[in-house]
Write a protein that holds these residues in place. Structure first.
Motif, PDB file in Angstrom:
ATOM      1  N   LEU A  81       2.469   9.093  -6.446  1.00 47.12           N
ATOM      2  CA  LEU A  81       3.063  10.414  -6.232  1.00 47.12           C
ATOM      3  C   LEU A  81       4.210  10.693  -7.193  1.00 47.12           C
ATOM      4  O   LEU A  81       4.319  11.795  -7.740  1.00 47.12           O
ATOM      5  N   VAL A  82       5.062   9.703  -7.393  1.00 48.69           N
ATOM      6  CA  VAL A  82       6.218   9.900  -8.278  1.00 48.69           C
ATOM      7  C   VAL A  82       5.763  10.101  -9.717  1.00 48.69           C
ATOM      8  O   VAL A  82       6.250  10.994 -10.411  1.00 48.69           O
ATOM      9  N   MET A  83       4.808   9.304 -10.172  1.00 48.75           N
ATOM     10  CA  MET A  83       4.327   9.472 -11.548  1.00 48.75           C
ATOM     11  C   MET A  83       3.614  10.808 -11.729  1.00 48.75           C
ATOM     12  O   MET A  83       3.741  11.444 -12.773  1.00 48.75           O
ATOM     13  N   SER A  84       2.892  11.257 -10.708  1.00 54.30           N
ATOM     14  CA  SER A  84       2.260  12.574 -10.788  1.00 54.30           C
ATOM     15  C   SER A  84       3.306  13.678 -10.843  1.00 54.30           C
ATOM     16  O   SER A  84       3.153  14.662 -11.575  1.00 54.30           O
ATOM     17  N   ALA A  85       4.384  13.520 -10.093  1.00 49.31           N
ATOM     18  CA  ALA A  85       5.459  14.507 -10.119  1.00 49.31           C
ATOM     19  C   ALA A  85       6.138  14.548 -11.484  1.00 49.31           C
ATOM     20  O   ALA A  85       6.482  15.620 -11.990  1.00 49.31           O
ATOM     21  N   ILE A  86       6.303  13.374 -12.099  1.00 49.41           N
ATOM     22  CA  ILE A  86       6.902  13.325 -13.437  1.00 49.41           C
ATOM     23  C   ILE A  86       6.005  14.030 -14.440  1.00 49.41           C
ATOM     24  O   ILE A  86       6.465  14.815 -15.268  1.00 49.41           O
ATOM     25  N   LYS A  87       4.686  13.753 -14.364  1.00 44.10           N
ATOM     26  CA  LYS A  87       3.746  14.419 -15.274  1.00 44.10           C
ATOM     27  C   LYS A  87       3.749  15.923 -15.058  1.00 44.10           C
ATOM     28  O   LYS A  87       3.725  16.690 -16.014  1.00 44.10           O
ATOM     29  N   ARG A  88       3.770  16.366 -13.805  1.00 45.08           N
ATOM     30  CA  ARG A  88       3.786  17.790 -13.502  1.00 45.08           C
ATOM     31  C   ARG A  88       5.065  18.445 -14.023  1.00 45.08           C
ATOM     32  O   ARG A  88       5.051  19.552 -14.544  1.00 45.08           O
ATOM     33  N   CYS A 136       0.830  -1.219   0.000  1.00 47.85           N
ATOM     34  CA  CYS A 136       0.000   0.000   0.000  1.00 47.85           C
ATOM     35  C   CYS A 136       0.854   1.255   0.000  1.00 47.85           C
ATOM     36  O   CYS A 136       0.582   2.205  -0.743  1.00 47.85           O
ATOM     37  N   VAL A 137       1.889   1.272   0.809  1.00 49.39           N
ATOM     38  CA  VAL A 137       2.767   2.445   0.874  1.00 49.39           C
ATOM     39  C   VAL A 137       3.497   2.641  -0.451  1.00 49.39           C
ATOM     40  O   VAL A 137       3.613   3.769  -0.950  1.00 49.39           O
ATOM     41  N   MET A 138       3.971   1.558  -1.036  1.00 53.45           N
ATOM     42  CA  MET A 138       4.679   1.673  -2.313  1.00 53.45           C
ATOM     43  C   MET A 138       3.731   2.066  -3.442  1.00 53.45           C
ATOM     44  O   MET A 138       4.123   2.789  -4.364  1.00 53.45           O
ATOM     45  N   GLY A 139       2.492   1.610  -3.404  1.00 53.94           N
ATOM     46  CA  GLY A 139       1.511   2.031  -4.397  1.00 53.94           C
ATOM     47  C   GLY A 139       1.244   3.524  -4.308  1.00 53.94           C
ATOM     48  O   GLY A 139       1.156   4.218  -5.322  1.00 53.94           O
ATOM     49  N   PHE A 140       1.122   4.027  -3.095  1.00 56.99           N
ATOM     50  CA  PHE A 140       0.935   5.462  -2.891  1.00 56.99           C
ATOM     51  C   PHE A 140       2.151   6.236  -3.406  1.00 56.99           C
ATOM     52  O   PHE A 140       2.009   7.247  -4.098  1.00 56.99           O
ATOM     53  N   ALA A 141       3.348   5.740  -3.103  1.00 56.99           N
ATOM     54  CA  ALA A 141       4.571   6.394  -3.558  1.00 56.99           C
ATOM     55  C   ALA A 141       4.674   6.380  -5.080  1.00 56.99           C
ATOM     56  O   ALA A 141       5.107   7.369  -5.689  1.00 56.99           O
ATOM     57  N   ASP A 144      -0.008   3.386 -12.635  1.00 61.24           N
ATOM     58  CA  ASP A 144       1.185   4.039 -12.098  1.00 61.24           C
ATOM     59  C   ASP A 144       1.577   3.543 -10.713  1.00 61.24           C
ATOM     60  O   ASP A 144       2.753   3.456 -10.389  1.00 61.24           O
ATOM     61  N   SER A 145       0.617   3.160  -9.899  1.00 59.31           N
ATOM     62  CA  SER A 145       0.968   2.675  -8.561  1.00 59.31           C
ATOM     63  C   SER A 145       1.659   1.318  -8.615  1.00 59.31           C
ATOM     64  O   SER A 145       2.455   0.984  -7.738  1.00 59.31           O
ATOM     65  N   LEU A 146       1.379   0.543  -9.651  1.00 60.45           N
ATOM     66  CA  LEU A 146       2.026  -0.764  -9.779  1.00 60.45           C
ATOM     67  C   LEU A 146       3.509  -0.663 -10.123  1.00 60.45           C
ATOM     68  O   LEU A 146       4.253  -1.619  -9.911  1.00 60.45           O
ATOM     69  N   CYS A 147       3.932   0.481 -10.652  1.00 62.54           N
ATOM     70  CA  CYS A 147       5.344   0.646 -11.013  1.00 62.54           C
ATOM     71  C   CYS A 147       6.261   0.508  -9.807  1.00 62.54           C
ATOM     72  O   CYS A 147       7.390   0.051  -9.933  1.00 62.54           O
ATOM     73  N   PHE A 148       5.790   0.914  -8.646  1.00 63.97           N
ATOM     74  CA  PHE A 148       6.583   0.769  -7.429  1.00 63.97           C
ATOM     75  C   PHE A 148       6.154  -0.444  -6.621  1.00 63.97           C
ATOM     76  O   PHE A 148       6.987  -1.154  -6.072  1.00 63.97           O
ATOM     77  N   ALA A 149       4.854  -0.684  -6.519  1.00 62.58           N
ATOM     78  CA  ALA A 149       4.348  -1.712  -5.620  1.00 62.58           C
ATOM     79  C   ALA A 149       4.712  -3.124  -6.066  1.00 62.58           C
ATOM     80  O   ALA A 149       5.100  -3.960  -5.240  1.00 62.58           O
ATOM     81  N   ALA A 150       4.592  -3.433  -7.342  1.00 63.73           N
ATOM     82  CA  ALA A 150       4.824  -4.796  -7.811  1.00 63.73           C
ATOM     83  C   ALA A 150       6.272  -5.261  -7.614  1.00 63.73           C
ATOM     84  O   ALA A 150       6.494  -6.348  -7.069  1.00 63.73           O
ATOM     85  N   PRO A 151       7.278  -4.487  -8.020  1.00 67.12           N
ATOM     86  CA  PRO A 151       8.649  -4.968  -7.804  1.00 67.12           C
ATOM     87  C   PRO A 151       9.022  -5.082  -6.322  1.00 67.12           C
ATOM     88  O   PRO A 151       9.705  -6.023  -5.916  1.00 67.12           O
ATOM     89  N   VAL A 152       8.559  -4.136  -5.513  1.00 71.01           N
ATOM     90  CA  VAL A 152       8.875  -4.196  -4.083  1.00 71.01           C
ATOM     91  C   VAL A 152       8.194  -5.401  -3.440  1.00 71.01           C
ATOM     92  O   VAL A 152       8.802  -6.102  -2.628  1.00 71.01           O
TER      93      VAL A 152
END
Length: 66
Positions: free
Chosen positions: A19-26, A11-16, A48-56
């Protein structure tokens, strides 16, 4: 207890990831990553949340159970 820990980490990594993908888009000055899904952004906006959550999750599972 271990399932709760892995769920919390996911859950924490999905949230992160969101956030990271939104920052990249911004930073790039774009609103959506694509226009395939009207009103929802592109496929990457949905995943976008799976980019961090799945590998971790994968590596945490391998670390604790192998």
């Amino acid at each position: 207890l271990m399932a709760a820990l892995l769920a919390f980490i996911s859950c924490v990594m999905g949230f992160a990831g969101g956030l990271v993908m939104s920052a990249i888009k911004r930073d790039r000055g774009i609103k959506d990553f694509g226009s395939i899904i009207p009103g929802h952004g592109g496929i990457m906006d949905r995943l976008d949340s799976l980019c961090f959550a799945a590998p971790v999750f994968f590596h945490a599972l391998r670390f604790f159970y192998t």
